[in-house]
Design an enzyme around this catalytic site. Sequence first.
Site, PDB file in Angstrom:
ATOM      1  N   LYS B  80     -14.770   8.872  -1.506  1.00 40.71           N
ATOM      2  CA  LYS B  80     -13.507   8.138  -1.543  1.00 40.71           C
ATOM      3  C   LYS B  80     -13.006   8.035  -2.982  1.00 40.71           C
ATOM      4  O   LYS B  80     -13.799   7.808  -3.905  1.00 40.71           O
ATOM      5  CB  LYS B  80     -13.715   6.739  -0.942  1.00 40.71           C
ATOM      6  CG  LYS B  80     -12.433   5.906  -0.847  1.00 40.71           C
ATOM      7  CD  LYS B  80     -12.715   4.566  -0.184  1.00 40.71           C
ATOM      8  CE  LYS B  80     -11.494   3.686  -0.094  1.00 40.71           C
ATOM      9  NZ  LYS B  80     -11.779   2.379   0.526  1.00 40.71           N
ATOM     10  N   SER B 150      -8.876   1.215   4.247  1.00 40.45           N
ATOM     11  CA  SER B 150      -8.390   2.059   3.161  1.00 40.45           C
ATOM     12  C   SER B 150      -9.173   3.362   2.989  1.00 40.45           C
ATOM     13  O   SER B 150      -8.713   4.241   2.258  1.00 40.45           O
ATOM     14  CB  SER B 150      -8.437   1.288   1.834  1.00 40.45           C
ATOM     15  OG  SER B 150      -9.780   0.954   1.498  1.00 40.45           O
ATOM     16  N   SER B 174     -12.167  -1.918   5.419  1.00 42.02           N
ATOM     17  CA  SER B 174     -11.715  -0.615   4.935  1.00 42.02           C
ATOM     18  C   SER B 174     -12.570   0.575   5.322  1.00 42.02           C
ATOM     19  O   SER B 174     -12.136   1.718   5.166  1.00 42.02           O
ATOM     20  CB  SER B 174     -11.586  -0.637   3.404  1.00 42.02           C
ATOM     21  OG  SER B 174     -10.408  -1.289   3.029  1.00 42.02           O
TER      22      SER B 174
END
Lengths: 70, 450
Positions: B80, B150, B174
């Site tokens: 990420k 996210s 997330s």
Amino acid sequence: MRLDSSVTEDSIREALTRDAAATWGGDRASALQPTINRFARSIWLIYQVQLEPLSEEPDQPAVGPRTRMD
Amino acid sequence: MDDLFELSATAMVELVRRGEVSPVELVSSHLAHISQTEPDILAWETLDPDGALAAARLLERNMRARPRDWPLCGVPVGIKDTLHVRGLPTRVGFDPYRDSVADEDAAVVELLRNAGAIPIGKTVTVQFAWADDPPQTRNPWDATRTPGGSSSGSAAAVAAKHVPIAIGTQAGGSLLRPASYCGVVGLKPTFGRVSRYGLMPTTWSFDHVGVLGRSVQDVGLVLDVISKADARDSYSARFPADDLRGAALGTHDAAPRFGVVDEFLELADEAVRDATSDALERLTAGGAVISHIKLPASHELVLAVFAVISCSEGAATYADDRAQFPTLFRDGARANAEAGQLIPATAYVQASRLRRRLRTSFAELMRGIDALVCPTTSTVAPPRATIGDFRFQSVWSVFGYPALTVPLAVKEQRLPAGLQFIASYGNDVGLLRLGAWAESILPGHNRVPR
């Protein structure tokens, strides 16, 4: 802003809205209103729980004492 | 060999160990698949094909020169874009960081490399992993739907088989939310188990680093590698040297005892509620003992604690960026950054005091059960104008409990949902054991998007 268990959600919202206008200007205060409403609700909620003092305040991270690194 | 990208991480490791496949072949297969499908998914912020192939060749030399256990030998991974990868930019969705190239790996990336994994790029994140601004990434099951956030790119990349494993992060929901929307397994370990060194913070009280994969076995394999105390993260903690890899193999000695969180079952829409009820019936038929529990405080109160602490911390973290580049903040992040500065310090302290007490009462929930169970999300993935509902995942983040989502088929819907298991603080090994057991019983966990 006064904060205790007797303060209303509306008064918190009004105080935050005033602060937003003073800090970021009137246009931004309008844009921030949904977020301010959410924060006012959150702040009001956490003051509805009366807390006795503990010896260790306010908080340690979620890590427990037996596993916390030295 | 063109379809190596279809394999699980566990299978890839076995093939490399037996000398039947090379790390270069694994990376090449995934890069070819990505080049064909990425335009429809947009999971990647940065791809590093040259760096990945060079790392695979170096790994092959090292495996010959230094024979040892390489638990992730040759497995391509996505990272990420909130975590530093040496030589690549960490943009966190914020244009002023476009060229901010990291000169050091995040701790989790370092551990993955040492185990033989090959980072092939950075996956898309919601800006600052904060607020609810939709990312460009599409849900591989339906391009009109959100992948969630996210950790949007990480979940989409795993679902689309761009990588078998991706690293995500979670402060509220997330990691588990996008895993659920994209029909993959997501694991948010206990707070403090995985180092956050090299993570661009959102809220240091809640930030976790975790794993997304296509099976519990695969995420267990990875957690075993990245679970390590690290003095560079002040909230890092030491845990017993549990066999996390072995726990994810799917055996459970005694009848598992689950506590169903009725409050979340009632808040879910009909399709998710039915899918969850069906799953609970299957788990019961498989030998599980189900009880129903009531939260000791409303989830709204817990989420109020989360909002006050996380937005105060996030507003402090990004205050200078907000001052310099206000118009480059997306709407939700900017609103949090600006309104977050207005939260009084006393409210932050009150929220922290309350969190401490709530943690004690929530810990009582775990007595007499092995895990809590609830839907991971209230609905299947909604349209792309939003990143979805974070309520069902965030409650557990507030207290640092480990949580795992496994995919769940939803009747008459092509989109998946997820079933969430939550274990007590530090019991990641028990969570993996239960998750693997449940995964073997539940239907639809091996379905893939078109």
